[in-house]
Every structure is written in structure tokens, then in C-alpha cells.
Motif scaffolding. Structure first.
Motif, PDB file in Angstrom:
ATOM      1  N   SER A  60       0.914  -1.175  -0.077  1.00  0.00           N
ATOM      2  CA  SER A  60       0.121  -0.058   0.083  1.00  0.00           C
ATOM      3  C   SER A  60       1.027   1.412   0.054  1.00  0.00           C
ATOM      4  O   SER A  60       0.456   2.325  -0.533  1.00  0.00           O
ATOM      5  CB  SER A  60      -0.846  -0.042   1.185  1.00  0.00           C
ATOM      6  OG  SER A  60      -1.822  -1.176   1.189  1.00  0.00           O
ATOM      7  N   LEU A  61       1.988   1.268   0.966  1.00  0.00           N
ATOM      8  CA  LEU A  61       2.986   2.332   0.816  1.00  0.00           C
ATOM      9  C   LEU A  61       3.442   2.494  -0.469  1.00  0.00           C
ATOM     10  O   LEU A  61       3.604   3.732  -1.162  1.00  0.00           O
ATOM     11  CB  LEU A  61       4.018   2.081   1.694  1.00  0.00           C
ATOM     12  CG  LEU A  61       3.743   2.100   3.258  1.00  0.00           C
ATOM     13  CD1 LEU A  61       4.755   1.581   4.047  1.00  0.00           C
ATOM     14  CD2 LEU A  61       3.343   3.638   3.443  1.00  0.00           C
ATOM     15  N   VAL A  62       3.863   1.546  -1.229  1.00  0.00           N
ATOM     16  CA  VAL A  62       4.169   1.605  -2.664  1.00  0.00           C
ATOM     17  C   VAL A  62       3.228   2.168  -3.618  1.00  0.00           C
ATOM     18  O   VAL A  62       3.704   3.110  -4.391  1.00  0.00           O
ATOM     19  CB  VAL A  62       4.897   0.204  -3.245  1.00  0.00           C
ATOM     20  CG1 VAL A  62       5.311   0.222  -4.518  1.00  0.00           C
ATOM     21  CG2 VAL A  62       5.910  -0.176  -2.335  1.00  0.00           C
ATOM     22  N   LEU A  63       1.939   1.765  -3.472  1.00  0.00           N
ATOM     23  CA  LEU A  63       1.051   2.251  -4.261  1.00  0.00           C
ATOM     24  C   LEU A  63       0.902   3.675  -4.285  1.00  0.00           C
ATOM     25  O   LEU A  63       0.605   4.673  -5.191  1.00  0.00           O
ATOM     26  CB  LEU A  63      -0.390   1.379  -4.080  1.00  0.00           C
ATOM     27  CG  LEU A  63      -1.580   1.736  -4.982  1.00  0.00           C
ATOM     28  CD1 LEU A  63      -1.334   1.870  -6.364  1.00  0.00           C
ATOM     29  CD2 LEU A  63      -2.891   1.141  -4.437  1.00  0.00           C
ATOM     30  N   ALA A  64       0.777   3.885  -2.938  1.00  0.00           N
ATOM     31  CA  ALA A  64       0.632   5.617  -2.614  1.00  0.00           C
ATOM     32  C   ALA A  64       1.674   6.291  -3.202  1.00  0.00           C
ATOM     33  O   ALA A  64       1.654   7.451  -3.708  1.00  0.00           O
ATOM     34  CB  ALA A  64       0.469   5.780  -1.201  1.00  0.00           C
ATOM     35  N   GLY A  65       2.971   5.909  -3.231  1.00  0.00           N
ATOM     36  CA  GLY A  65       3.990   6.608  -3.482  1.00  0.00           C
ATOM     37  C   GLY A  65       3.963   6.681  -4.915  1.00  0.00           C
ATOM     38  O   GLY A  65       4.365   7.756  -5.442  1.00  0.00           O
ATOM     39  N   ILE A  66       3.542   5.656  -5.808  1.00  0.00           N
ATOM     40  CA  ILE A  66       3.250   5.740  -7.157  1.00  0.00           C
ATOM     41  C   ILE A  66       2.340   6.891  -7.501  1.00  0.00           C
ATOM     42  O   ILE A  66       2.650   7.645  -8.309  1.00  0.00           O
ATOM     43  CB  ILE A  66       2.964   4.376  -7.788  1.00  0.00           C
ATOM     44  CG1 ILE A  66       4.134   3.261  -7.845  1.00  0.00           C
ATOM     45  CG2 ILE A  66       2.524   4.410  -9.183  1.00  0.00           C
ATOM     46  CD1 ILE A  66       3.648   2.119  -7.970  1.00  0.00           C
ATOM     47  N   GLY A  67       1.360   6.935  -6.778  1.00  0.00           N
ATOM     48  CA  GLY A  67       0.534   7.908  -6.884  1.00  0.00           C
ATOM     49  C   GLY A  67       0.813   9.378  -6.614  1.00  0.00           C
ATOM     50  O   GLY A  67       0.540  10.101  -7.613  1.00  0.00           O
ATOM     51  N   TYR A  68       1.697   9.419  -5.631  1.00  0.00           N
ATOM     52  CA  TYR A  68       2.454  10.812  -5.604  1.00  0.00           C
ATOM     53  C   TYR A  68       3.185  11.270  -6.649  1.00  0.00           C
ATOM     54  O   TYR A  68       3.318  12.600  -7.014  1.00  0.00           O
ATOM     55  CB  TYR A  68       2.904  11.114  -4.065  1.00  0.00           C
ATOM     56  CG  TYR A  68       2.184  11.199  -3.012  1.00  0.00           C
ATOM     57  CD1 TYR A  68       1.386  12.261  -3.026  1.00  0.00           C
ATOM     58  CD2 TYR A  68       1.903  10.432  -2.118  1.00  0.00           C
ATOM     59  CE1 TYR A  68       0.640  12.907  -1.843  1.00  0.00           C
ATOM     60  CE2 TYR A  68       0.839  10.388  -0.929  1.00  0.00           C
ATOM     61  CZ  TYR A  68       0.343  11.682  -0.835  1.00  0.00           C
ATOM     62  OH  TYR A  68      -0.514  12.344   0.317  1.00  0.00           O
ATOM     63  N   THR A  69       3.871  10.146  -7.045  1.00  0.00           N
ATOM     64  CA  THR A  69       4.931  10.462  -8.070  1.00  0.00           C
ATOM     65  C   THR A  69       4.105  11.107  -9.267  1.00  0.00           C
ATOM     66  O   THR A  69       4.474  11.921 -10.166  1.00  0.00           O
ATOM     67  CB  THR A  69       5.828   9.246  -8.528  1.00  0.00           C
ATOM     68  OG1 THR A  69       6.541   8.864  -7.327  1.00  0.00           O
ATOM     69  CG2 THR A  69       6.740   9.613  -9.689  1.00  0.00           C
ATOM     70  N   LEU A  70       3.106  10.404  -9.999  1.00  0.00           N
ATOM     71  CA  LEU A  70       2.138  10.608 -10.736  1.00  0.00           C
ATOM     72  C   LEU A  70       1.510  11.906 -10.656  1.00  0.00           C
ATOM     73  O   LEU A  70       1.467  12.589 -11.497  1.00  0.00           O
ATOM     74  CB  LEU A  70       1.224   9.749 -10.940  1.00  0.00           C
ATOM     75  CG  LEU A  70      -0.081   9.615 -11.987  1.00  0.00           C
ATOM     76  CD1 LEU A  70       0.886   9.669 -13.229  1.00  0.00           C
ATOM     77  CD2 LEU A  70      -0.888   8.705 -12.119  1.00  0.00           C
ATOM     78  N   LEU A  71       1.285  12.306  -9.372  1.00  0.00           N
ATOM     79  CA  LEU A  71       0.656  13.607  -9.106  1.00  0.00           C
ATOM     80  C   LEU A  71       1.747  14.679  -9.317  1.00  0.00           C
ATOM     81  O   LEU A  71       1.260  15.698  -9.850  1.00  0.00           O
ATOM     82  CB  LEU A  71      -0.126  13.568  -7.640  1.00  0.00           C
ATOM     83  CG  LEU A  71      -0.593  15.107  -7.285  1.00  0.00           C
ATOM     84  CD1 LEU A  71      -1.732  15.297  -8.031  1.00  0.00           C
ATOM     85  CD2 LEU A  71      -0.930  14.933  -5.693  1.00  0.00           C
ATOM     86  N   GLY A  72       2.855  14.593  -8.842  1.00  0.00           N
ATOM     87  CA  GLY A  72       3.783  15.417  -9.548  1.00  0.00           C
ATOM     88  C   GLY A  72       4.178  15.891 -10.904  1.00  0.00           C
ATOM     89  O   GLY A  72       4.441  16.944 -11.532  1.00  0.00           O
ATOM     90  N   VAL A  73       4.065  14.569 -11.519  1.00  0.00           N
ATOM     91  CA  VAL A  73       4.149  14.615 -13.199  1.00  0.00           C
ATOM     92  C   VAL A  73       3.050  15.242 -13.771  1.00  0.00           C
ATOM     93  O   VAL A  73       3.334  16.053 -14.540  1.00  0.00           O
ATOM     94  CB  VAL A  73       4.285  13.186 -13.716  1.00  0.00           C
ATOM     95  CG1 VAL A  73       4.499  13.283 -15.295  1.00  0.00           C
ATOM     96  CG2 VAL A  73       5.785  12.778 -13.024  1.00  0.00           C
ATOM     97  N   VAL A  74       1.715  15.070 -13.362  1.00  0.00           N
ATOM     98  CA  VAL A  74       0.652  15.417 -14.220  1.00  0.00           C
ATOM     99  C   VAL A  74      -0.044  16.777 -13.517  1.00  0.00           C
ATOM    100  O   VAL A  74      -0.982  17.320 -14.217  1.00  0.00           O
ATOM    101  CB  VAL A  74      -0.355  14.433 -14.151  1.00  0.00           C
ATOM    102  CG1 VAL A  74       0.186  13.098 -14.695  1.00  0.00           C
ATOM    103  CG2 VAL A  74      -1.021  13.963 -12.753  1.00  0.00           C
ATOM    104  N   SER A  75       0.400  17.411 -12.394  1.00  0.00           N
ATOM    105  CA  SER A  75      -0.096  18.460 -12.085  1.00  0.00           C
ATOM    106  C   SER A  75      -0.102  19.569 -12.681  1.00  0.00           C
ATOM    107  O   SER A  75      -1.046  20.430 -12.571  1.00  0.00           O
ATOM    108  CB  SER A  75       0.490  18.656 -10.517  1.00  0.00           C
ATOM    109  OG  SER A  75       1.805  18.999 -10.572  1.00  0.00           O
ATOM    110  N   GLY A  76       0.809  19.668 -13.636  1.00  0.00           N
ATOM    111  CA  GLY A  76       1.153  20.947 -14.622  1.00  0.00           C
ATOM    112  C   GLY A  76       0.202  20.797 -15.874  1.00  0.00           C
ATOM    113  O   GLY A  76       0.167  21.671 -16.673  1.00  0.00           O
ATOM    114  N   SER A  77      -0.471  19.435 -16.074  1.00  0.00           N
ATOM    115  CA  SER A  77      -1.348  19.425 -17.197  1.00  0.00           C
ATOM    116  C   SER A  77      -2.428  20.078 -17.448  1.00  0.00           C
ATOM    117  O   SER A  77      -3.135  20.335 -18.554  1.00  0.00           O
ATOM    118  CB  SER A  77      -1.553  17.838 -17.368  1.00  0.00           C
ATOM    119  OG  SER A  77      -2.349  17.457 -16.368  1.00  0.00           O
TER     120      SER A  77
END
Length: 511
Positions: free
Chosen positions: A346-363
Motif C-alpha cells: 500500500s505504501l508503494v501504491l501511494a508513493g506511485i500515486g504521489y509521483t504521478l501527481l507530481g508529473v501531471v499536476s501541471g497538465s
């Protein structure tokens, strides 16, 4: 010296079984409000910023002074319930919460709102300990008692899911104060229904009060948060350093006081175990990243993407539902794969989500942003359930109460500090990015205004209002700075969760 076990709390069965379930329904109301209020407040912050001309620093205080004072008062309020009666403390807290909600709703300035929110936090600390204690005492048999407690916890999840929708509707139809005023009628219902259907719980023999320890917790947290927020605004003075040193001193005093006390407010001896400490840190940091990122996400959806409160509420309802889904499925997954493996996954899944959020937040695409938030919530939901259960279980029968106190306090501390730390990181990146931007000299005054937050340079209302080209240029840079701040928050959260993954692997590996 070990903490002496307290005698079991007796139950008082209501006159009829039906009356008992009506009592559970009455007790579910404050639990529902406690979680609903947090989500509604995040949605209301952009409106508050515009209406009260609140700076970003004041918005951070409005968001987290509630959780800070609640966290510091939580265990003390539970002890007050043990000593003077949980129903009495609940009713006093409900009345205080209702009055403080009205003060917040009609606050004329941002500073007044901060004070009102602090009063709401102190009053709110009475709600969950008293509610759970009263619900567990309504039924003499273990099965119905467990069902009653589960219903209270489910109402917290329901508040999490309903919060974005209720908040969006209120803020769309009424002024920002409606986000706080909703607490008044709910607490009025509590004051009417609880005396009718909920008998007073017998007082616990030997219950002790430690007001000084609770004051030390509150002072330590407030000083740390104040120092962080001053640093985020670029104020490199002696105050932040002195505040941190004083906070450390108060923290050491608190720990030494708990070690000497036969009835500590928080039994810090439990932290001698590596696995217990890792589990508590995982729960604390899970809420740390969740609250901090939710604050930043609410700003992004409304101030950057320009979504209305109701549309932003609809979008943010999806992550709330993902938290509930993950929490519900966690026990089933844990039974099949072990709690430790599910927690790490679950920690890994949430970490992937935060990485994705950082990438797409400017989209600029809310669908991509919310998809990342759903991954985060789906990962953090199981963590909250599994770590809480592990903390309570690790205390053993003789320390179950002490462990439960830690499991209740840790997420509140994590959430409050998360808002402060991650909010300060986002604000610091926003201000430094805006300061470094290449803008015309004529934009100096507008840049100074924008330093107080994106809401300070909101475009004029109404389609007929002319838009100053210079204001538009500054706002474009400020939007980019706001996105940079969110990206910094998201990648910081991913790094925190990666550290949690490593800590859990090391703590639970076979010797």
C-alpha cells in the motif's frame, strides 16, 4: 515502572435494545461531523482567502490550528470523560463546538477565524473519545458492542465521503461561513438526542488527569509549526530558531514526565519496541502526507484550474471513496497476504500515486490529477486500518488503553504537522519561484501582492470587468509557481513513503 492496568469499564445497558441503537445513531452524529468538517474546510480555503484577504500563511493556520489543538487535547479529554463522565464531557464539548462554529462562520478577519478554529479543535477533542466510550458501554454483550463501535467508525468514513459533496453544495449556494456553520445544527441535535437515548457511562476508578502534559504537547506542536511557517515566508530571524529550541526542550520535559508517571498521558515506554515504533511512524506519516497533499490539491483545483467549489467537491469525492474502499478491503487482504506485506504494498501504491501527481499536476487535466489522487487514497486507506489495529494489538491486554491512546493521537499529530510542513514547503517553493520570475519593474507591487497567495491576485469578478494585462502576466507566473509548489509537495510525499517502505522492510524482516 510499567503502567498499572486499569479495571475494565463497566457497561450500562439501555432500557430497550431499540433505545440502544437510537443511542448509537445519536453518537454517530459528532463522529460524522468530525471527518466532514476537515474536508469542507479545505474546499472553503480559496473562498476564505478572497473574502477575508487572508495570506497563505494565515490559510495554513486556519487549516491546521484545529488539528494541532485537537491532537494535543485528545488524550486529556478522554481522561476527563473517565473521571467526570463521558456523556457530560461530550455534551459540554458539543455545546462549545457549536458556539465556536458560529464564531468561525461569522469571523470578520482571518485572525479571528484562526482563534475560532483553535476553539473548535479543543472542543472537538471531546467528541471521538467520549463517543467511542459511550457507544462501547451501551451493550453488555461483546457482539453488539463491537457492532456499535463499528457503526461509529463507519460514520467517520461516511463523513469523509460526504464532505466534498456537502462542502461543494454549501459553498456554491452560500458564503464561505456555511462550511463552519453546519456544525451548529448538528451539535444542537447531539444536545437533544444524547440525553434522551444515551445513559451516562460509569466513571473509571483511578482515572488521572495530567493537564500539564497536555499543555506541553500543545505548546511543543504550536512552537514547531510557528517556526516552520515563519521559515516558509523567508523570515530568517532569531524567532524560528528559538521556537524550535524551546519546542525540543518542552518535548524532552514531556517524555521525562511520562517516564516518571505511573499513569502517563501517553505511555512512551511502548516505543522501546522497534516494530511498534515503525508502525506508529507509518500511521503518523501516512496521515502526514494525506492531509498535506489534500490541502495543496484543494488549492490547485480551485485557484489554478478555476473549478467552482461544487465541481471541485465532486472531483475530490472520488479519492474519499477510494480511502473507504481501501480501508474496507484491507482486513481481507491482510488475512491472505499478512498485514506487513499489505502495508508495504500500500505504501508503494501511494508513493506511485504521489509521483504521478507530481508529473501531471501541471497538465491542467483534472481527470489525470484526480486519478493520481485516487491511487494515493487507495494506498493510504489500508495503511490507516492495519497500522491502527497493529498498534492496539501490540500493547497487549495490560496496555491496550495506552496503545489505543497512541493510535488516536498519532494520526492527529501527523495530520497537523503534515499541513504545517508540506504547506510550508509548497508556500516556500511558490514564493521563491515567483521571486525569481522575470517580470517588468512595473509589476513589483503586483508581485508583492501575489506573495500572499494566488487568491490575492484573483481576476476581477464579472464578464464586463477589464483585465489588466500586467495583472494577467503576474497571475500566469503565480499559477506556474503554485504548480511548482504542488509538485514539490507531491515529490516530498513520495520520498517520505519510500522511507516508510524501507523502514517497514527492515523492521519486519525475519531475524
Amino acid at each position: 515502572m510499567d503502567t498499572q492496568p486499569r479495571p475494565p469499564v463497566p457497561t450500562v445497558a439501555p432500557k430497550t435494545r431499540r433505545t440502544g441503537w437510537w443511542g448509537v445513531a445519536a453518537l454517530a452524529l459528532p463522529a460524522l461531523l468530525a471527518s466532514l468538517e476537515l474536508t469542507v474546510t479545505n474546499l472553503a480555503l480559496p473562498s476564505i482567502a478572497i473574502a477575508l484577504q487572508a495570506t497563505s500563511l494565515q490559510l495554513l493556520w486556519i487549516a491546521d490550528v484545529y488539528a494541532l489543538l485537537l491532537a494535543g487535547s485528545l488524550v486529556l479529554m478522554g481522561a476527563l470523560g473517565d473521571r467526570f463522565g463521558s456523556r457530560r464531557i461530550l455534551l459540554l464539548g458539543a455545546a462549545g463546538y457549536g458556539v465556536a462554529s458560529c464564531l468561525a462562520a461569522f469571523a470578520p478577519t482571518a485572525d479571528t477565524l484562526i482563534v475560532a478554529r483553535g476553539l473548535m479543535g479543543i472542543a472537538g477533542a471531546t467528541l471521538m473519545p467520549s463517543t467511542l466510550a459511550l457507544a462501547s458501554s451501551l451493550f453488555p454483550d461483546a457482539r453488539r458492542r463491537a457492532t456499535a463501535v463499528a457503526m461509529i467508525i463507519a460514520s467517520v468514513s461516511a463523513g469523509t465521503a460526504l464532505g466534498p459533496l456537502v462542502g461543494g453544495v454549501l459553498l456554491e449556494q452560500f458564503w464561505w461561513g456555511s462550511a463552519f456553520l453546519i456544525g451548529a445544527p448538528i451539535m444542537l441535535l447531539v444536545l437533544v438526542l444524547v440525553p434522551m437515548f444515551v445513559p451516562e457511562r460509569p466513571r473509571v476508578p483511578g482515572a488521572r488527569l495530567d493537564v500539564l502534559s497536555a499543555a506541553l504537547i500543545c505548546a511543543c506542536l504550536l512552537l514547531c509549526v510557528a517556526a516552520l511557517k515563519r521559515l516558509a515566508t523567508g523570515e530568517l530571524t532569531v524567532f524560528p530558531l528559538l521556537a524550535i529550541l524551546l519546542a525540543v526542550g518542552l518535548g524532552v520535559w514531556f517524555v521525562r514526565r511520562q517516564l516518571r508517571s505511573p499513569f502517563p498521558l501517553l505511555d512512551v515506554r511502548l516505543f522501546a519496541g522497534r516494530r511498534f515504533t515503525t508502525t506508529v511512524l507509518t500511521l503518523t506519516l501516512g496521515i502526514f502526507v494525506l492531509w498535506g497533499s489534500n490541502y495543496a490539491l484543494a488549492q490547485l483545483l480551485q485557484l489554478v484550474l478555476g473549478l467552482s467549489p461544487i465541481v471541485a467537491g465532486i472531483w475530490t469525492a472520488a479519492p474519499a471513496v477510494a480511502v473507504i474502499a481501501g480501508s474496507t478491503l484491507a482486513p481481507r487482504w491482510a488475512a491472505r497476504f499478512t498485514p506487513e506485506r499489505v502495508t508495504i504494498a500500500s505504501l508503494v501504491l501511494a508513493g506511485i500515486g504521489y509521483t504521478l501527481l507530481g508529473v501531471v499536476s501541471g497538465s491542467g487535466d483534472p481527470l489525470l490529477i484526480i486519478a493520481a489522487a485516487v491511487l494515493i487514497s487507495a494506498g493510504l486507506g489500508p495503511i490507516m486500518v492495519l497500522t491502527t489495529a497493529a498498534i492496539i494489538e501490540s500493547g497487549g491486554p495490560e496496555r491496550a488503553g495506552a496503545a489505543a491512546a497512541i493510535s488516536s493521537t498519532a494520526p492527529q499529530v501527523g495530520g497537523a504537522v503534515g499541513l504545517a510542513v508540506l504547506g510550508s514547503i509548497g508556500l516556500g517553493v511558490y514564493r521563491s519561484t515567483l521571486e525569481a520570475a522575470d517580470l517588468p519593474r512595473r509589476a513589483a507591487e503586483l508581485r508583492d501582492r501575489a506573495m500572499d497567495g494566488l487568491a490575492a491576485i484573483a481576476p476581477p469578478q464579472g464578464g464586463d470587468s477589464p483585465v489588466d494585462p500586467l495583472l494577467g502576466a503576474v497571475r500566469t507566473v503565480a499559477v506556474e509557481a503554485q504548480i511548482a509548489g504542488l509538485q514539490a509537495v507531491a515529490f516530498t510525499c513520495a520520498g517520505v513513503l519510500l522511507a516508510c517502505v524501507i523502514a517497514n522492510i527492515l523492521a519486519f524482516r525475519k531475524p
